[in-house]
Design a protein around this motif. Sequence first.
Motif, PDB file in Angstrom:
ATOM      1  N   GLU A  46      54.068  42.051  41.455  1.00  0.00           N
ATOM      2  CA  GLU A  46      54.365  42.436  42.829  1.00  0.00           C
ATOM      3  C   GLU A  46      53.272  43.302  43.440  1.00  0.00           C
ATOM      4  O   GLU A  46      53.185  43.432  44.665  1.00  0.00           O
ATOM      5  CB  GLU A  46      55.703  43.191  42.889  1.00  0.00           C
ATOM      6  CG  GLU A  46      56.935  42.328  42.667  1.00  0.00           C
ATOM      7  CD  GLU A  46      57.079  41.870  41.229  1.00  0.00           C
ATOM      8  OE1 GLU A  46      56.539  42.558  40.317  1.00  0.00           O
ATOM      9  OE2 GLU A  46      57.713  40.819  40.998  1.00  0.00           O
ATOM     10  N   LEU A  47      52.444  43.908  42.601  1.00  0.00           N
ATOM     11  CA  LEU A  47      51.387  44.786  43.097  1.00  0.00           C
ATOM     12  C   LEU A  47      50.018  44.113  43.155  1.00  0.00           C
ATOM     13  O   LEU A  47      49.025  44.761  43.477  1.00  0.00           O
ATOM     14  CB  LEU A  47      51.304  46.040  42.217  1.00  0.00           C
ATOM     15  CG  LEU A  47      52.535  46.948  42.206  1.00  0.00           C
ATOM     16  CD1 LEU A  47      52.304  48.149  41.304  1.00  0.00           C
ATOM     17  CD2 LEU A  47      52.897  47.401  43.618  1.00  0.00           C
ATOM     18  N   VAL A  48      49.941  42.825  42.841  1.00  0.00           N
ATOM     19  CA  VAL A  48      48.680  42.090  42.950  1.00  0.00           C
ATOM     20  C   VAL A  48      48.428  41.763  44.411  1.00  0.00           C
ATOM     21  O   VAL A  48      49.287  41.194  45.101  1.00  0.00           O
ATOM     22  CB  VAL A  48      48.710  40.806  42.103  1.00  0.00           C
ATOM     23  CG1 VAL A  48      47.417  40.006  42.310  1.00  0.00           C
ATOM     24  CG2 VAL A  48      48.888  41.139  40.631  1.00  0.00           C
ATOM     25  N   THR A  49      47.246  42.124  44.915  1.00  0.00           N
ATOM     26  CA  THR A  49      46.901  41.914  46.317  1.00  0.00           C
ATOM     27  C   THR A  49      45.599  41.134  46.437  1.00  0.00           C
ATOM     28  O   THR A  49      44.751  41.157  45.545  1.00  0.00           O
ATOM     29  CB  THR A  49      46.741  43.262  47.041  1.00  0.00           C
ATOM     30  OG1 THR A  49      45.750  44.054  46.368  1.00  0.00           O
ATOM     31  CG2 THR A  49      48.072  44.022  47.054  1.00  0.00           C
ATOM     32  N   GLN A  50      45.438  40.437  47.543  1.00  0.00           N
ATOM     33  CA  GLN A  50      44.190  39.756  47.856  1.00  0.00           C
ATOM     34  C   GLN A  50      43.280  40.742  48.576  1.00  0.00           C
ATOM     35  O   GLN A  50      43.612  41.240  49.641  1.00  0.00           O
ATOM     36  CB  GLN A  50      44.452  38.531  48.733  1.00  0.00           C
ATOM     37  CG  GLN A  50      45.326  37.469  48.087  1.00  0.00           C
ATOM     38  CD  GLN A  50      44.632  36.779  46.922  1.00  0.00           C
ATOM     39  OE1 GLN A  50      43.420  36.584  46.925  1.00  0.00           O
ATOM     40  NE2 GLN A  50      45.426  36.436  45.908  1.00  0.00           N
ATOM     41  N   GLU A  51      42.135  41.039  47.963  1.00  0.00           N
ATOM     42  CA  GLU A  51      41.238  42.034  48.535  1.00  0.00           C
ATOM     43  C   GLU A  51      39.794  41.558  48.452  1.00  0.00           C
ATOM     44  O   GLU A  51      39.478  40.581  47.764  1.00  0.00           O
ATOM     45  CB  GLU A  51      41.391  43.371  47.803  1.00  0.00           C
ATOM     46  CG  GLU A  51      42.790  43.965  47.883  1.00  0.00           C
ATOM     47  CD  GLU A  51      42.868  45.359  47.291  1.00  0.00           C
ATOM     48  OE1 GLU A  51      41.811  46.051  47.296  1.00  0.00           O
ATOM     49  OE2 GLU A  51      43.957  45.752  46.840  1.00  0.00           O
ATOM     50  N   THR A  52      38.923  42.292  49.136  1.00  0.00           N
ATOM     51  CA  THR A  52      37.490  42.029  49.079  1.00  0.00           C
ATOM     52  C   THR A  52      36.842  43.036  48.145  1.00  0.00           C
ATOM     53  O   THR A  52      37.010  44.251  48.305  1.00  0.00           O
ATOM     54  CB  THR A  52      36.858  42.135  50.473  1.00  0.00           C
ATOM     55  OG1 THR A  52      37.462  41.163  51.340  1.00  0.00           O
ATOM     56  CG2 THR A  52      35.362  41.874  50.408  1.00  0.00           C
ATOM     57  N   PHE A  53      36.127  42.509  47.148  1.00  0.00           N
ATOM     58  CA  PHE A  53      35.454  43.357  46.158  1.00  0.00           C
ATOM     59  C   PHE A  53      33.956  43.309  46.434  1.00  0.00           C
ATOM     60  O   PHE A  53      33.368  42.234  46.583  1.00  0.00           O
ATOM     61  CB  PHE A  53      35.753  42.848  44.745  1.00  0.00           C
ATOM     62  CG  PHE A  53      35.194  43.708  43.662  1.00  0.00           C
ATOM     63  CD1 PHE A  53      35.859  44.855  43.244  1.00  0.00           C
ATOM     64  CD2 PHE A  53      33.991  43.381  43.025  1.00  0.00           C
ATOM     65  CE1 PHE A  53      35.352  45.660  42.228  1.00  0.00           C
ATOM     66  CE2 PHE A  53      33.479  44.176  42.018  1.00  0.00           C
ATOM     67  CZ  PHE A  53      34.154  45.319  41.616  1.00  0.00           C
ATOM     68  N   THR A  54      33.334  44.484  46.508  1.00  0.00           N
ATOM     69  CA  THR A  54      31.903  44.576  46.804  1.00  0.00           C
ATOM     70  C   THR A  54      31.116  44.811  45.516  1.00  0.00           C
ATOM     71  O   THR A  54      31.359  45.799  44.808  1.00  0.00           O
ATOM     72  CB  THR A  54      31.620  45.712  47.790  1.00  0.00           C
ATOM     73  OG1 THR A  54      32.385  45.511  48.981  1.00  0.00           O
ATOM     74  CG2 THR A  54      30.133  45.747  48.146  1.00  0.00           C
ATOM     75  N   LEU A  55      30.192  43.897  45.219  1.00  0.00           N
ATOM     76  CA  LEU A  55      29.351  44.034  44.038  1.00  0.00           C
ATOM     77  C   LEU A  55      28.269  45.081  44.280  1.00  0.00           C
ATOM     78  O   LEU A  55      28.053  45.529  45.410  1.00  0.00           O
ATOM     79  CB  LEU A  55      28.708  42.698  43.673  1.00  0.00           C
ATOM     80  CG  LEU A  55      29.562  41.692  42.890  1.00  0.00           C
ATOM     81  CD1 LEU A  55      30.762  41.232  43.706  1.00  0.00           C
ATOM     82  CD2 LEU A  55      28.734  40.492  42.463  1.00  0.00           C
ATOM     83  N   GLU A  56      27.567  45.453  43.216  1.00  0.00           N
ATOM     84  CA  GLU A  56      26.553  46.498  43.320  1.00  0.00           C
ATOM     85  C   GLU A  56      25.449  46.124  44.303  1.00  0.00           C
ATOM     86  O   GLU A  56      24.903  46.988  45.002  1.00  0.00           O
ATOM     87  CB  GLU A  56      25.956  46.773  41.943  1.00  0.00           C
ATOM     88  CG  GLU A  56      25.004  47.959  41.920  1.00  0.00           C
ATOM     89  CD  GLU A  56      24.511  48.265  40.508  1.00  0.00           C
ATOM     90  OE1 GLU A  56      24.798  49.357  40.009  1.00  0.00           O
ATOM     91  OE2 GLU A  56      23.842  47.379  39.925  1.00  0.00           O
ATOM     92  N   ASP A  57      25.122  44.830  44.398  1.00  0.00           N
ATOM     93  CA  ASP A  57      24.052  44.404  45.315  1.00  0.00           C
ATOM     94  C   ASP A  57      24.528  44.210  46.744  1.00  0.00           C
ATOM     95  O   ASP A  57      23.774  43.755  47.597  1.00  0.00           O
ATOM     96  CB  ASP A  57      23.396  43.120  44.799  1.00  0.00           C
ATOM     97  CG  ASP A  57      24.370  41.941  44.758  1.00  0.00           C
ATOM     98  OD1 ASP A  57      25.538  42.084  45.187  1.00  0.00           O
ATOM     99  OD2 ASP A  57      23.954  40.860  44.292  1.00  0.00           O
ATOM    100  N   GLY A  58      25.795  44.560  47.023  1.00  0.00           N
ATOM    101  CA  GLY A  58      26.338  44.436  48.357  1.00  0.00           C
ATOM    102  C   GLY A  58      27.059  43.136  48.621  1.00  0.00           C
ATOM    103  O   GLY A  58      27.696  42.988  49.675  1.00  0.00           O
ATOM    104  N   THR A  59      26.974  42.180  47.695  1.00  0.00           N
ATOM    105  CA  THR A  59      27.682  40.914  47.849  1.00  0.00           C
ATOM    106  C   THR A  59      29.192  41.149  47.822  1.00  0.00           C
ATOM    107  O   THR A  59      29.687  41.945  47.014  1.00  0.00           O
ATOM    108  CB  THR A  59      27.306  39.929  46.735  1.00  0.00           C
ATOM    109  OG1 THR A  59      25.886  39.756  46.729  1.00  0.00           O
ATOM    110  CG2 THR A  59      27.984  38.585  46.936  1.00  0.00           C
TER     111      THR A  59
END
Length: 353
Positions: free
Chosen positions: A221-234
């Motif tokens: 129930e706590l899994v969400t769709q999010e944007t993850f930013t990599l170290e290089d900004g991707t």
Amino acid sequence: MRRAGRLLGRAVLLALCATLVGCAPSSTLSLTATELTADHDFVERASVDADANALAPYDFSLELMRRCSGETAGRSVLVSPLSVLYALAMAESGATGQTLAQMERATGMGADELVGALQAYLQISGSQDSPVSLANSVWLRDSGDLSVEANFLETCGGRLAAQVFAAPFDDSTVTDVNAWVEDRTHGMIPSVLGHLSDQAQFLLVNALAFEGAWLNPFSRELVTQETFTLEDGTERDVEMMRSLEDTYLEGELATGFSKPYEGGTYRFVGLLPNEGVTVSELLNNLDGETLRDLLVPVESTDVDVGLPKFSLSYDIELSGALRSLGMTDAFDASRADFCAWARLTPGRSSSAG
């Protein structure tokens, strides 16, 4: 989110190649290493004695990670120092002279101390309900001229619980080695060996698999769709697993958390470099002592965790990394000295090449 998945499977293969003449102690061997890897956290358990060797597994883990990172720029690195140490311990039991000395300096422990620590770990991880499947094997060329030293077999087959096989070192041996690895890693690694050199006399194989279920699973129930930013900004779209954990870690360059698996013996550790600190900078500024201290939780402090779901595969040919750790003679056919593992029948000579 019940299981961490078929989480980790890895195998390390060391092939010993030789030109042996009689029983001369100057017989030389060249060592090549091929590795298919996945991570296994061992630094809390590999050294069981509170003595001068206590930090050695931490230091070796960090050095190996740094060397592998240097050879795979731009790629994620996933390595198991524990599996590498088992393969090296078997190799050290047949090494002498400068070859042995270089390997001992690289691991930070004498050969006997390393075998003792790994032998103790086998006892710790050997219970039926352990999430760790750990196995060693020795494959030797089936030759009437070759006499394997008793001390070598006692260390590998006795103290390190390795299975010992005599094999023809043809295509059937390739099939058998791969089948052995696949079985010991629960199918995670179906193949580790593509062919055998005509010079190969010995194969030293470690296979390790870890399949652990969380003690307190992430809630779906706590899994969400999010944007993850990599170290290089991707940026990448990910499924983010959320939880509140009670084991918070904090150091000068990073914060993190640990999350236990069922049974409480093993934990997942996640570290996040502080703002403005790169992963490489964190890795290059850690040593065994600071890593050990970083893994000590801050008392009475909870942490809100967001962990993206991920999968990763990784492979590397380890000889370059091991050379850079100082094991140069082991990979030089004119200098390598592994004559403690076997002798030829007196009066006969044999070229393995």
